[in-house]
Design a protein around this motif. Structure first.
Motif: not given
Ligand code: PEP
Ligand code: MN
Length: 354
Positions: A301-328
């Protein structure tokens, strides 16, 4: 640096004076007002002006040197001007100019710097080297090395920003990472910041000067003119001696060393431990990615699983922002982790044996 002009002067050192020496009256008046305002350690004035376009005022030339000497006699403040070729050096030495500086348009040219270095051989006059107009650390360091090879030991650096093609908030972008890298390479040399040429305008001088102090620069070179609006060069960025006095007095000079060294040591210790953990966790994570790659290859199967990548990205960002890290920061971090993870996984796809 031994027996340097900088040794006798407080930190931060202030080099102040007009962009150009225009008339005797203008230079003496400015010098007198700087002296009365009480902050200037060295008086600056451009005698030969390297202008970007012809038909601009190119400096009064050698006839201004005695005016600078008079200003020094009047105020007791040492004087400095820019040299761009051997003849300038000879004249400055003849008139007893205390400190020389090499301008950004000269540092960029090793032939010109070598000519100056040759003319300085056998002297030990202090020389300040501005960064080249392009963001090239090697050229900046190289210019200093040429002076050192001529036997000079009283050398300092001036950070005046880097030119840009497009319209920008700054006349010359500060690219602070370059003076920081300069410091890493040459911690033995004093470095001052020239906010005037970075800003190109008066209203941002304070913020750039304060940043320079926060980054532990040794001082500032600021253009100051008795009547800035009427200046023959760089009018928009010059300020009166009195405005300069207020600016300098409003800058907060931070301590280089923590008063409570234990507190700093404890904090750094904690940071080191966390950094250790971060590196180990990242390594563990990448080893897992390697395993995932192996499994994906076995199952074709392909390496890039776009849906999983999107989910990971959203999760990381949500958690990080809540902890005070910047968007950038989160954007960059997550992207880097993902790229490295893909690189790890693809190792198996490139190997024939799996
Ligand atoms: C100056 O200091 O007036 C000058 C010409 O500066 P730079 O070489 O930084 O452009
Ligand atoms: Mn100038």
């Amino acid at each position: 640096m031994s027996s340097s002009v900088f040794d006798i002067i407080k930190r931060p050192i202030l080099i102040a004076g007009p962009c150009s020496v225009e008339t005797e009256e203008q230079f003496l008046n400015t010098a007198k007002r700087l002296h009365e305002a009480g902050n200037a350690d060295i008086l600056r004035g451009g005698i030969w002006k390297p202008r970007t376009r012809p038909d601009s005022f190119e400096g009064v030339g050698a006839k201004g040197l005695p005016w600078m000497v008079t200003a020094k006699e009047m105020t007791g403040i040492p004087i400095t001007t820019e040299v761009a070729k051997a003849r300038h050096v000879e004249l400055c030495l003849e008139f007893g100019i205390d400190v020389l500086w090499i301008g950004a348009r000269t540092t960029v040219n090793p032939f010109a710097v070598q000519e100056i270095a040759d003319a300085l051989r056998g002297t030990n006059i202090p020389v300040l080297v501005k960064n080249p107009i392009n963001p090239d650390l090697g050229l900046w360091l190289g210019a200093i090395e040429r002076l050192e090879k001529s036997g000079l030991t009283q050398i300092g650096a001036i950070h005046r920003g880097f030119s840009n093609y497009s319209e920008s908030y700054y006349r010359n972008r500060p690219n602070w990472q370059i003076p920081i890298a300069f410091r890493d390479a040459r911690p033995d040399l004093p470095m001052v910041c020239d906010p005037s040429h970075i800003c190109g305008r008066r209203d941002t001088l304070y913020e750039v000067s304060q940043t320079a102090m926060d980054l532990n620069f040794d001082g500032l070179m600021v253009e100051s003119h008795e009547n800035p609006d009427e200046a023959w060069s760089d009018a928009a960025q010059q300020i009166t001696p009195e405005v300069l006095h207020d600016l300098i007095n409003s800058i907060v000079v931070r301590e280089e060393e923590f008063k409570d060294k234990h507190l700093l040591a404890d904090l750094r210790n904690n940071i080191d431990q966390l950094d250790d953990q971060i590196i180990r966790l990242l390594a563990d994570r990448m080893n897992l990615a390697l395993e995932v790659g192996k499994t994906k290859k076995q199952q074709n199967i392909t390496i890039l699983d776009e849906e999983r990548w999107r989910n990971i990205k959203d999760k990381y960002k949500k958690e990080g922002l809540a902890l005070g890290l910047t968007d950038k920061f989160l954007d960059k971090l997550v992207r880097q982790i993902h790229l490295e993870s893909i690189a790890k996984q693809s190792q198996h796809f490139l190997k024939k044996e799996d």
